[in-house]
Every structure is written in C-alpha cells, then in structure tokens.
Scaffold this active site. Structure first.
Site, short mmCIF file in Angstrom:
data_model
loop_
_atom_site.label_atom_id
_atom_site.label_comp_id
_atom_site.label_asym_id
_atom_site.label_seq_id
_atom_site.Cartn_x
_atom_site.Cartn_y
_atom_site.Cartn_z
N HIS A 1 0.85 -1.18 0.00
CA HIS A 1 0.00 0.00 0.00
C HIS A 1 0.89 1.24 0.00
O HIS A 1 1.99 1.23 0.56
CB HIS A 1 -0.92 0.01 1.22
CG HIS A 1 -2.04 1.00 1.12
ND1 HIS A 1 -1.89 2.32 1.51
CD2 HIS A 1 -3.31 0.88 0.65
CE1 HIS A 1 -3.03 2.96 1.29
NE2 HIS A 1 -3.91 2.13 0.77
N GLU B 1 -7.89 -4.62 -1.03
CA GLU B 1 -8.37 -5.27 -2.24
C GLU B 1 -8.37 -6.79 -2.14
O GLU B 1 -9.19 -7.46 -2.78
CB GLU B 1 -7.51 -4.82 -3.43
CG GLU B 1 -7.67 -3.34 -3.75
CD GLU B 1 -6.48 -2.76 -4.49
OE1 GLU B 1 -5.46 -3.47 -4.62
OE2 GLU B 1 -6.56 -1.60 -4.92
#
Length: 392
Positions: free
Chosen positions: A271, A331
C-alpha cells in the site's frame, strides 16, 4: 527522484508525503495502521453504525441524532430512483463496447444527469444546492451501476426499494434477490469502511477539478476516471483472479516466487501509505470468516484458501523483500467478501465506487469553500529552448 520547482521547492515524485491542503473529513496514519472519519475511527464506525449514519457524518459533520436517522434514510431513498432523462439512453450506454465497462458507463450516465438537472458550477451555487447535488449523485450512483450491469446481462433493471437500507438495496438491485441479513451486514460494513481514505488519486483528482469551480458531476466523473485504474480502485477482481491462478495451497510458493522474480506486482499486497496490515483488510478478513460459517463448501474453501495465501505471501514477501513492509491491503479480502455475498466480479469495483462516491462528494463540498485553484507546476526536461523554428 525529486524534482525542483522554479520556486526552489523540493517535491518528491507523485507528491508522496506532500501536504497540499487542510481537511476536516479524516486522515490516514499509515505507520499506525489507523484511519478515521472526522474524529471517529472508520473501522469502529463500520462495526457499530450504519452506512447511512456514516454518510450523514460526511454531509453534516456529525453523527445523526436518533430522530434524524429515519428522515435522512427516506430522503436518500427518494433520490435513488433512476432519473427519467436517463432511461431512454441507458441501454445504449450499457451495451457500448465489446466488454462491459461499468465505470465508463457511470461517467457517461452521470454526465447526462448533471446536464439534464442543470447542475451549476460550484463557484456559482449555494452551500444548500451543493449539498443537494451531492446527495443526488451519491444516492443515484448505485442505481445506475446496477442498471447497467443488468442490462448488459440481458435483464431488466430493477427499481430501488424504499424499504431497504443502502447496503440491502445494492444487493437487491445487483442480484435480484431479497438480500440475506448476514450478507447485508457484510456489505454494509464494507461500504462504510471504504467511503474515504485520505488524499488518494481519485480524491485528489476530484478536489483539483472542484478547485476550478466546475460543477459537482464534473469533479465526480474525473474521480471515477482515476479510480478505474488497476493501481487504484480497479483491483479487487484482479486479487481474486490471482487466487484462481494459484489454484491450490501447494502452488502458492512457486506462483508467488515466479511473480516476484519477474518483477510483477502481487495484487492485494502493499500500500502507498500503510506500513502495517491495512485495517480495512483486517476487518474484511473477519467478515469473510463470518460469511464462511454459513457458506456452502465452495465458499468455505475460498475463505480458507484466501487465508492460507495471505499468510504465505506475507512470509515470502518478508523473505525476498526485507524491510519493504508489504502487507495485505483492502483489495485482497474485498474480492473474497463480495464473492461470498454473491456479487459478480464485474461489479466488485462498482461496489467500491458506490461507497467512495460519498467521500468524493464530501471532499468536493469542502474544496468548494476554498477560492484558490490548485495549480502546481512541472519541471521542463525537454530540448533546450528557444530554438529556431525550421522552415516548412
């Protein structure tokens, strides 16, 4: 590599870590694995309050009182109905192109809604009109997305139901079935946890457009364009596709090592901000476990396999990329949760969009109070000017 602006300000590529404005909407504290909506933990809100309560927080700046909840939900339900001016062209939008592109369709549909409703530029509108436009866009977006999907599948779009919450209505519009309470609770927590997340690419895009004084729909459609990219909102289905490619526990190691050796990104891991596990992924992993308890054998197997892949990929990344702090992100488990809730993969990113549009609109409203346009500069690196213009 940093670039140096004419003013001598040193700016990292991608504006990483650069403070560009102030906001009262929330923040992400990546080193801690924490993010918040105004003064509240976003994850705690997702666990304890409804999606509509969080929506109210973004629009009004506070959580609703008990007597305000029902009127707000009723207002949103009225705004869900598909605008009449959109109905004649919705089929053409849905069927355009060889493959279904729901976010492209949404951009087109919202542009028509904005034009038909004469949305004024933010610069010329009142705060009351801006809030009304924001509620309309947020409420009608799920209806448009679900209608596009059903038309593309050869089915008739369904009318939204006023007796259902936003999360339940989304499941109903997409699947055509009365939503199961366990699945509704799962999707509600997912939607609430994904409304906003700092100054990501789509949110920043929305604010740049809003800073020009353009209308609210223009800013939202720009955000949708940024969000559609696979490096941003367009990856939940890709993370689940990776599970399909791996196939079984004994293939995890060779699959992951081959991807890393090739320099490929492992979708669902890493991330831009977090140096810990994404707190949204932690929440969604819990939700996946709850859904697996009532799922069929295939659903149980999916949840178990996702957990095994999560653990092993984390270990391999730590081994091969020491010090990089590459952990699971939202996700990875988002795709698992949506699959277990019966949402088709082509609608994973649209589900994300149905919540994030609330955050975009809130950021647009906040940006509209600042009279200064966002106007950075770039460092020119082309051929040295001025040079003579050659004769034709």
């Amino acid at each position: 590599m940093a670039v140096v602006a004419d003013a001598g300000i040193e700016v990292p590529r991608g504006l990483k870590g650069v403070v560009v404005t102030t906001t009262e909407l929330g923040d992400v504290r990546g080193a801690e694995g924490f993010y918040h909506y105004r003064q509240y933990s976003a994850i705690e809100l997702a666990r304890t309050r409804t999606f509509e309560d969080a929506w109210f927080l973004f629009v009004r700046g506070r959580l609703p009182e008990a007597e305000e909840r029902a009127p707000f939900a009723e207002e949103l339900a009225r705004l869900r109905v598909l605008p009449e001016e959109l109905r004649p062209v919705l089929r053409s939008i849905a069927m355009a192109g060889e493959r279904f592109a729901p976010l492209a369709g949404l951009r087109t549909a919202l542009s028509l809604v904005g034009a038909a409703r004469n949305l004024p530029p933010l610069w010329d509108s009142t705060p009351e009109r801006r809030r009304a436009d924001a509620l309309l866009v947020g409420a009608v977006t799920p209806t448009i997305l679900a209608a596009l999907y059903r038309i593309r599948e050869g089915k008739e779009p369904l009318e939204p139901r006023a007796d259902l919450s936003a999360a339940a209505n989304w499941l109903y519009l997409v699947t055509g079935c009365d939503p199961d309470p366990v699945r509704v609770a799962a999707i509600e927590r997912y939607l609430t946890a994904t409304i906003d997340h700092g100054f990501n690419a789509s949110t920043f895009t929305a604010r740049v457009i809003a800073s020009s004084g353009a209308d609210l729909v223009s800013a939202v459609t720009g955000a949708i364009g940024a969000f559609s990219g696979p490096l941003h909102g367009g990856a939940p289905d890709r993370a689940l596709a990776a599970l399909d490619e791996i196939g079984s526990p004994d293939h995890i190691d060779p699959w992951v090592r081959a991807r890393i050796a090739a320099g490929d990104r492992i979708m669902g891991f890493g991330h831009a901000v977090y140096r810990t596990e994404d707190p949204r992924a932690v929440l969604l992993a819990e939700i996946a476990g709850e859904l697996a308890e009532q799922a069929d054998a295939r659903g149980v197997a999916l949840a178990d396999f996702a957990g095994a892949v999560h653990r092993r990929v984390t270990e391999i990344l730590a081994e091969l990329k020491p010090g990089r702090e590459l952990h699971v992100n939202v996700e990875f488990y988002a795709g698992v949760v949506m699959e277990l809730c019966g949402i088709p993969r082509s609608m994973f990113t649209p589900t994300f969009t149905a919540s994030r549009v609330i955050g975009w609109c809130a950021n647009i409203l906040e940006q509209s109070t600042d009279p200064r346009i966002i106007r950075p500069i770039a460092r020119y690196t082309g051929p040295q000017p001025p040079q003579p213009v050659p004769f034709a």
